[in-house]
Motif scaffolding. Structure first.
Motif, PDB file in Angstrom:
ATOM      1  N   ARG A 189      -4.174  -1.930  -8.339  1.00 60.92           N
ATOM      2  CA  ARG A 189      -3.198  -2.684  -7.552  1.00 60.92           C
ATOM      3  C   ARG A 189      -3.625  -2.622  -6.106  1.00 60.92           C
ATOM      4  O   ARG A 189      -4.393  -1.733  -5.709  1.00 60.92           O
ATOM      5  CB  ARG A 189      -1.793  -2.123  -7.758  1.00 60.92           C
ATOM      6  N   THR A 222       9.281  -0.605  -3.799  1.00 63.42           N
ATOM      7  CA  THR A 222       8.842   0.373  -4.820  1.00 63.42           C
ATOM      8  C   THR A 222       9.807   1.570  -4.791  1.00 63.42           C
ATOM      9  O   THR A 222      10.206   2.024  -3.730  1.00 63.42           O
ATOM     10  CB  THR A 222       7.438   0.908  -4.449  1.00 63.42           C
ATOM     11  N   VAL A 268      -3.238  -2.414  -1.867  1.00 62.57           N
ATOM     12  CA  VAL A 268      -2.436  -1.690  -0.865  1.00 62.57           C
ATOM     13  C   VAL A 268      -1.635  -2.691  -0.054  1.00 62.57           C
ATOM     14  O   VAL A 268      -2.140  -3.735   0.354  1.00 62.57           O
ATOM     15  CB  VAL A 268      -3.369  -0.895   0.069  1.00 62.57           C
ATOM     16  N   VAL A 269      -0.340  -2.403   0.179  1.00 62.09           N
ATOM     17  CA  VAL A 269       0.507  -3.227   1.058  1.00 62.09           C
ATOM     18  C   VAL A 269       0.531  -2.541   2.421  1.00 62.09           C
ATOM     19  O   VAL A 269       0.704  -1.330   2.510  1.00 62.09           O
ATOM     20  CB  VAL A 269       1.943  -3.323   0.462  1.00 62.09           C
ATOM     21  N   GLU A 270       0.359  -3.328   3.497  1.00 62.62           N
ATOM     22  CA  GLU A 270       0.354  -2.722   4.840  1.00 62.62           C
ATOM     23  C   GLU A 270       1.665  -1.983   5.074  1.00 62.62           C
ATOM     24  O   GLU A 270       2.715  -2.389   4.547  1.00 62.62           O
ATOM     25  CB  GLU A 270       0.171  -3.794   5.935  1.00 62.62           C
ATOM     26  N   LEU A 271       1.603  -0.954   5.880  1.00 57.32           N
ATOM     27  CA  LEU A 271       2.760  -0.074   6.117  1.00 57.32           C
ATOM     28  C   LEU A 271       3.996  -0.864   6.508  1.00 57.32           C
ATOM     29  O   LEU A 271       5.070  -0.709   5.943  1.00 57.32           O
ATOM     30  CB  LEU A 271       2.414   0.959   7.209  1.00 57.32           C
ATOM     31  N   GLU A 272       3.828  -1.802   7.500  1.00 56.71           N
ATOM     32  CA  GLU A 272       5.020  -2.515   8.013  1.00 56.71           C
ATOM     33  C   GLU A 272       5.629  -3.416   6.942  1.00 56.71           C
ATOM     34  O   GLU A 272       6.781  -3.795   6.995  1.00 56.71           O
ATOM     35  CB  GLU A 272       4.677  -3.323   9.278  1.00 56.71           C
ATOM     36  N   LYS A 273       4.849  -3.735   5.910  1.00 57.17           N
ATOM     37  CA  LYS A 273       5.411  -4.650   4.888  1.00 57.17           C
ATOM     38  C   LYS A 273       5.945  -3.869   3.685  1.00 57.17           C
ATOM     39  O   LYS A 273       6.395  -4.414   2.717  1.00 57.17           O
ATOM     40  CB  LYS A 273       4.328  -5.625   4.424  1.00 57.17           C
ATOM     41  N   ARG A 274       5.803  -2.557   3.802  1.00 59.05           N
ATOM     42  CA  ARG A 274       6.167  -1.760   2.609  1.00 59.05           C
ATOM     43  C   ARG A 274       7.683  -1.534   2.588  1.00 59.05           C
ATOM     44  O   ARG A 274       8.192  -0.499   2.886  1.00 59.05           O
ATOM     45  CB  ARG A 274       5.423  -0.430   2.633  1.00 59.05           C
ATOM     46  N   ALA A 275       8.402  -2.573   2.171  1.00 59.56           N
ATOM     47  CA  ALA A 275       9.863  -2.407   2.052  1.00 59.56           C
ATOM     48  C   ALA A 275      10.103  -1.485   0.863  1.00 59.56           C
ATOM     49  O   ALA A 275       9.189  -1.071   0.178  1.00 59.56           O
ATOM     50  CB  ALA A 275      10.467  -3.777   1.771  1.00 59.56           C
ATOM     51  N   LEU A 276      11.379  -1.211   0.605  1.00 64.93           N
ATOM     52  CA  LEU A 276      11.673  -0.282  -0.476  1.00 64.93           C
ATOM     53  C   LEU A 276      11.548  -0.966  -1.831  1.00 64.93           C
ATOM     54  O   LEU A 276      12.276  -0.677  -2.765  1.00 64.93           O
ATOM     55  CB  LEU A 276      13.081   0.307  -0.297  1.00 64.93           C
TER      56      LEU A 276
END
Ligand code: SDX
Length: 470
Positions: A451, A463, A453-461
């Motif tokens: 899978r 997951t 990696v999603v950038e930190l700022e886009k990592r909403a909850l």
């Protein structure tokens, strides 16, 4: 074998010439007979012949069983190695169903009766019992190495007053690798022999120093006039007297306990010794790693847990209630059960016999009555009979140790002293085994597929938060 303190006699062959390792039978020789499995892979309708050798099949032979050219091939899956042989070994033989234990072919009962621990150490390492001359020379080699480098004493001073002796033992053994960097020459027989003598000579000293540290007493230097067990007792218990005199009956009982604990084929801690040793780490850090494994309550730490269990039970009349708790699945009967022995552990039988001679000197340990009642009930109870749970080496050893004056925290250290010989014999066999290489098991992967990696700022909850697996 190991000449003097750290000096290596130029050109002197090791006196402990270990017999050459038997070359493995090649699969072709085995393959000619009927010793083979025919395997039908129903996924492909292909059949395979896999040789049977010494009652085993080689796991690597399964790798040819594939569903196609890109298939990795079959592996075995065996958590805790319940049914996996990791090596060929000629050191110790156990028949768990018959309750048989032999070191290099000699029954443990005869060795405990007729030998001293240093004879057993020689036997486990060289494959043969020593002659009188060889034993005299062997003893000289070992007592040369009973002293600890003075820095080791300062190292021990770094521990809290109430540090567990096993933690101190493990750390101090590992620290010896910094004192003897030549130990890294694991392929040099003379260096191996020197480190083996250093470790056998020093582990009682380290053990005794951990005990003296916990009491705040000054360390007692080794007295090389004394035997192996007597010298250990001297370093533990000498106070102001100029010369320590061990009670011969207690010294002999300790020597027998050392014999019984010396080796036990591929147990948990020996597996660690072989695994760490397979990376060509030196024998000091390998022994420390093995001792760390031994410290667990399911392994060598059980002897200390048995005493806590007997204290918790408190009296003979409370045994039935405690057994009921165990049968309800609330806890384990410490000192009972064994991965290999599905019969009485022969060592437990000998320890029970040795206890009588100790109690004649020390007076009977009141906990013995509780232990005997626990054994009597357990051996008649279907729950334990069905699971083939019998007393193991740890069930009675602590009762003797306590009667001799040892604190329960010392019990596993008392196990580690003699088992250092077994670990070293197994390590020596590993290093000389042409079939062995660095240990590296495989796995069944149960994690995510690939899978991104999603950038930190886009990592909403999106997951779910990561929580530790239950
Ligand atoms: C040593 O391997 C060696 O050779 C070790 C050793 C050596 O010299 O190096 O002999 C030294 O470590 C001796 C063992 C010391 N440990 C203990 O006394 C701790 C208590 N014993 C158990 O934890 C256990 O018996 C082991 C760890 C020794 C063996 O465990 P296994 O082989 O993995 O067996 P298991 O846990 O799968 O148990 C099988 C069944 C289970 O019941 P069910 O799930 O079938 O209902 O027996 C039960 C277990 O719950 N069981 C016990 C029990 N031991 C196993 N039930 C109560 N009390 C016990 N002691």
């Amino acid at each position: 074998m190991c000449d003097g303190i750290g000096r290596q006699a130029p050109g002197r062959m090791a006196t402990l010439a270990v017999r050459k390792f038997p070359a493995p039978v090649t699969s072709r020789e085995v393959f000619m007979g009927n010793d083979a499995l025919s395997i039908l892979d129903k996924r492909t309708q292909a059949t395979y012949e896999v040789p049977i050798e010494d009652g085993t099949i080689r796991a690597m032979d399964l790798r040819k069983i594939k569903t196609g050219p890109d298939d990795f091939g079959l592996m075995t899956y065996d958590p805790a190695f319940m049914n996996t042989g990791s090596c060929r070994s000629a050191i110790t033989f156990i028949d768990g169903d018959k309750g048989i234990l032999r070191y290099r072919g000699y029954p443990i009962e005869q060795l405990a009766e007729k030998c001293t621990f240093l004879e057993i150490a020689y036997l486990l390492l060289s494959g043969e019992l020593p002659t009188e001359t060889q034993l005299k020379e062997w003893r000289k080699q070992i007592i040369h190495h009973t002293m600890l480098h003075e820095t080791s004493k300062k190292f021990l001073e770094g521990f809290r007053y109430d540090a567990h002796p096993m933690g101190m033992f493990i750390s101090t053994v590992a620290a010896l690798s910094t004192v003897y960097p030549d130990a890294r020459n694991v392929h040099d027989p003379a260096s191996r022999n020197l480190q083996i003598c250093r470790l056998i000579g020093k582990v009682p000293t380290i053990a005794a120093y951990t005990y003296r540290h916990s009491l705040g007493f000054p360390y007692v230097y080794p007295d090389n006039d004394l035997g192996y067990a007597e010298n250990f007792m001297n370093m533990l218990w000498r106070m102001m007297e100029p010369k320590y005199t061990a009670n011969p009956i207690l010294a002999r009982a300790l020597d027998i306990l050392f014999i019984l604990h010396a080796d036990h084929e591929q147990n948990c801690s020996t597996n660690v010794m072989r695994s760490v040793g397979s990376s060509q780490a030196d024998p000091f850090v390998s022994t420390a790693a093995a001792a760390a494994a031994l410290s667990g309550p399911l392994h060598g730490g059980a002897n200390e847990e048995v005493l806590k269990m007997l204290d918790q039970i408190g009296s003979k009349d409370k045994v039935p209630a405690y057994i009921a708790e165990i049968k309800a699945g609330r806890g384990k009967l410490m000192g009972f059960g064994h991965r290999v022995y599905k019969n009485y552990d022969p060592r437990a039988r000998i320890i029970k016999w040795a206890a009588d001679s100790v109690f004649e000197i020390t007076g009977k340990n009141p906990k013995l009555e509780i232990a005997l009642e626990l054994e009597r009930i357990a051996l008649e109870d279907e729950y334990f009979v069905k699971r083939k749970l019998y007393p193991n080496v740890d069930f009675y050893s602590g009762i003797i140790y306590q009667a001799m004056g040892f604190k329960p925290e010392m019990f596993t250290v008392l196990f580690a002293i003699p088992r250092t010989v077994g670990w070293l014999a197994q390590w020596q066999e590993l290093v000389q085994d042409p079939e062995q290489k660095i240990a590296r098991p495989r796995q069944i992967y149960t994690g995510y597929e690939a899978r991104d990696v999603v950038e930190l700022e886009k990592r909403a909850l999106a997951t779910a938060p990561v929580t530790a697996q239950p």
